[in-house]
Design a protein around this motif. Structure first.
Motif, short mmCIF file in Angstrom:
data_model
loop_
_atom_site.label_atom_id
_atom_site.label_comp_id
_atom_site.label_asym_id
_atom_site.label_seq_id
_atom_site.Cartn_x
_atom_site.Cartn_y
_atom_site.Cartn_z
N GLY A 182 -0.18 7.72 2.95
CA GLY A 182 -1.02 8.21 1.85
C GLY A 182 -1.83 9.52 2.56
N MET A 183 -1.39 10.08 3.65
CA MET A 183 -2.09 11.19 4.28
C MET A 183 -1.47 12.38 3.96
SD MET A 183 -3.14 9.85 8.02
CE MET A 183 -3.66 8.08 8.31
N ILE A 184 -0.30 12.21 3.21
CA ILE A 184 0.30 13.51 2.79
C ILE A 184 0.73 13.03 1.22
CG2 ILE A 184 2.66 14.88 2.52
CD1 ILE A 184 3.18 13.93 5.38
N ASP A 185 -0.21 13.71 0.48
CA ASP A 185 -0.37 13.40 -1.10
C ASP A 185 -0.45 14.64 -1.80
OD1 ASP A 185 -0.49 12.03 -3.28
OD2 ASP A 185 -2.88 11.54 -3.02
N PRO A 186 0.59 14.93 -2.50
CA PRO A 186 1.78 14.08 -2.52
C PRO A 186 3.04 14.16 -1.57
CG PRO A 186 2.10 16.22 -3.93
CD PRO A 186 0.57 16.15 -3.46
N PRO A 187 3.75 13.23 -1.61
CA PRO A 187 4.63 13.03 -0.07
C PRO A 187 5.38 14.29 -0.26
CG PRO A 187 4.55 10.96 -1.36
CD PRO A 187 3.79 12.05 -2.20
N ARG A 188 5.61 15.09 1.00
CA ARG A 188 6.25 16.00 1.10
C ARG A 188 7.76 15.94 1.63
NH1 ARG A 188 3.28 18.13 5.57
NH2 ARG A 188 1.70 18.76 4.12
N ASP A 189 8.85 16.83 1.11
CA ASP A 189 10.19 16.74 1.52
C ASP A 189 10.35 17.08 2.97
OD1 ASP A 189 12.85 16.67 1.50
OD2 ASP A 189 12.64 18.82 1.30
N HIS A 190 10.91 16.15 3.88
CA HIS A 190 11.44 16.25 5.29
C HIS A 190 12.99 16.02 5.22
CE1 HIS A 190 7.88 17.01 7.67
NE2 HIS A 190 7.28 16.82 6.70
N SER A 191 13.66 16.34 4.61
CA SER A 191 14.95 16.19 4.50
C SER A 191 15.56 17.52 5.65
CB SER A 191 15.75 16.39 3.23
OG SER A 191 15.50 17.60 2.48
N VAL A 192 14.74 18.48 5.67
CA VAL A 192 15.13 19.72 6.50
C VAL A 192 14.30 19.32 7.70
CG1 VAL A 192 15.23 22.19 6.94
CG2 VAL A 192 15.69 21.21 4.59
N GLN A 193 14.90 18.81 8.81
CA GLN A 193 14.23 18.32 10.10
C GLN A 193 15.13 18.46 11.09
OE1 GLN A 193 10.94 17.13 9.45
NE2 GLN A 193 10.37 17.19 11.67
N ARG A 227 6.85 5.09 4.37
CA ARG A 227 5.38 5.06 4.77
C ARG A 227 4.49 5.38 3.65
NH1 ARG A 227 8.16 5.93 9.14
NH2 ARG A 227 9.10 7.92 8.36
N TRP A 228 4.66 4.62 2.52
CA TRP A 228 4.02 4.76 1.15
C TRP A 228 2.57 3.82 1.15
CZ3 TRP A 228 9.20 2.84 1.08
CH2 TRP A 228 9.23 1.52 1.39
N ASN A 229 2.62 3.06 2.29
CA ASN A 229 1.54 2.13 2.07
C ASN A 229 0.20 2.98 2.72
OD1 ASN A 229 3.77 0.61 3.00
ND2 ASN A 229 2.81 -0.87 1.73
N ARG A 230 -0.92 2.85 2.15
CA ARG A 230 -2.15 3.51 2.60
C ARG A 230 -2.82 2.45 3.33
NH1 ARG A 230 -4.11 7.91 0.00
NH2 ARG A 230 -3.00 8.67 -1.75
N LEU A 231 -3.49 3.03 4.30
CA LEU A 231 -4.21 2.06 5.30
C LEU A 231 -5.48 1.51 4.96
CD1 LEU A 231 -3.45 4.39 8.52
CD2 LEU A 231 -1.96 2.61 7.55
N ASP A 232 -5.83 0.15 5.16
CA ASP A 232 -6.95 -0.35 5.08
C ASP A 232 -8.08 0.07 6.16
OD1 ASP A 232 -6.65 -1.86 7.54
OD2 ASP A 232 -6.03 -3.70 6.28
#
Length: 373
Positions: free
Chosen positions: A230-241, A344-349
């Motif tokens: 959840g720290m990248i919101d909205p999620p960012r494309d990393h297919s180029v890596q 890694r779509w789960n935010r942290l408690d």
């Protein structure tokens, strides 16, 4: 126990994962001569381009089964002794007493005690379970960084040990498989990628599987959306890596059809011989990257099965933004492979642990339908 075959149930379970929040996913299930392929959602959230079941995908640590199979092929040829110390082959990388104590087998089944190099290569990404203090900036900073595998291995070897050689439970570590890549290079005189391609990928007749030569995925593929808890919101494309940060541990690109073909041939004894396959299925307890205790063989592990159901064997994998699971029933008659385009779509408690989401349950439900009907 016989499984049921319901394309409608597979379609519905796949669609449920998309509705629960996965941008896109695609899968293939095989049983005998019956084949189901499905896709749900989008490959690009900006354009709405749909995912399709034939897309190429970064399969992450599913690569480890391929690497382990290549090592076993060299064991069969007499070039590698599975129970020889790694210091016999790579004394400059694992010197001294550790090199004498850690065997090739311990690298393949993660009982070497060598630490994971990843937190040192990406210094703002702390190792599990210290997720509360993580940050995603290193992913962006190193998108095009070309890592040196020898330097990465050095980070893992010089880091504090996570166990004693051969001790259990072992601890899952990519350092082990980078060392296996260097071992393949040492005994074959070619790169690990060339060795795995020749001895495993080409042997299996996989037409859409290979290692990347740069940061891009060639051919039809989905974007890969990294959320980093959840720290990248909205999620960012990393297919180029640039995937040199994992190399022969997790950089392979494949399709769900090729993965099903590969695992089918592997368990049929057509990639490695029966004795080698038996070694691959000989498990020890290992702590996974998520902190869970699992049984792990040589690049292969059994999935937890419901009571009265046959065990499936395979491997899962994640990269920045992408996830894969490929598995085959112990009798070889049913196979499944699924690829998802967000991670890694789960935010942290407050304690830094990932919070459960309906998406977790939906994906687990699809796995059950795909494996057991």
């Amino acid at each position: 126990m016989r499984t049921s075959w319901s394309p409608a149930a597979l379609d519905a379970a796949l669609e449920n994962v998309h509705r629960a929040g996965m941008p896109g996913l695609f899968a293939e299930v095989r049983e005998g001569d019956r084949v189901w392929r499905g896709a749900a959602g989008v490959a690009d959230t900006a354009t709405g381009r749909p995912v399709t079941a034939d897309m190429r995908h970064r399969v992450g640590s599913v690569t480890k089964t391929f690497t382990a199979a290549a090592v076993l092929r060299q064991v069969e040829s007499g070039r590698i002794d599975l129970d020889a110390p790694i210091g016999r082959y790579l004394p400059e990388l694992v010197p001294g007493e550790r090199g004498d104590a850690i065997t090739v087998r311990m690298l393949v089944n993660h009982t070497s005690g060598l630490a994971e190099y990843l937190p040192y290569a990406y210094p703002s990404l702390k190792a599990f379970p210290d997720l509360a203090n993580t940050g995603p900036q290193s992913l962006e900073d190193h998108r095009f960084t070309r890592f040196d595998p020898v330097e990465l291995i050095g980070m893992g070897v010089t880091a504090p040990a996570v166990g004693t050689p051969g001790g259990t439970p072992g601890v899952y570590s990519n350092t082990n498989y980078l060392l296996l890549g260097r071992l393949l290079e040492r005994v074959t005189g070619t790169t690990a990628e060339e060795c795995i391609t020749r001895d495993v990928i080409e042997r299996a007749g996989l037409r859409d599987t290979g290692f990347p030569t740069g940061p891009y995925v060639e051919g039809p593929h989905s974007l890969l959306y990294e959320a980093w808890f959840g720290m990248i919101d909205p999620p960012r494309d990393h297919s180029v890596q640039d995937m040199s940060w994992v190399g022969p541990t997790a950089s392979l690109i494949s399709t769900v059809a090729d993965l099903n073909r590969f695992y089918g041939m592997l368990l049929a004894g057509e990639i490695v011989g029966p004795s080698s396959l038996a070694q691959m299925r000989r498990t020890v307890p290992v702590v996974s990257q998520e902190g869970k205790l699992i049984d792990y063989g040589l690049g292969l592990y059994p999935m937890e099965a419901p009571p009265g159901r046959d065990v499936f064997w395979g491997h899962g994998g994640t990269v920045w933004g992408g996830g894969t699971l490929a598995a085959i029933r112990a009798d070889g008659k049913r196979r499944m492979a699924v690829a998802v385009n967000m991670q890694r779509w789960n935010r942290l408690d407050s304690a830094g642990r990932p919070r459960a989401r309906p998406l977790d349950d939906a994906l687990a439900a699809f796995h059950r339908v795909a494996m057991y009907g």
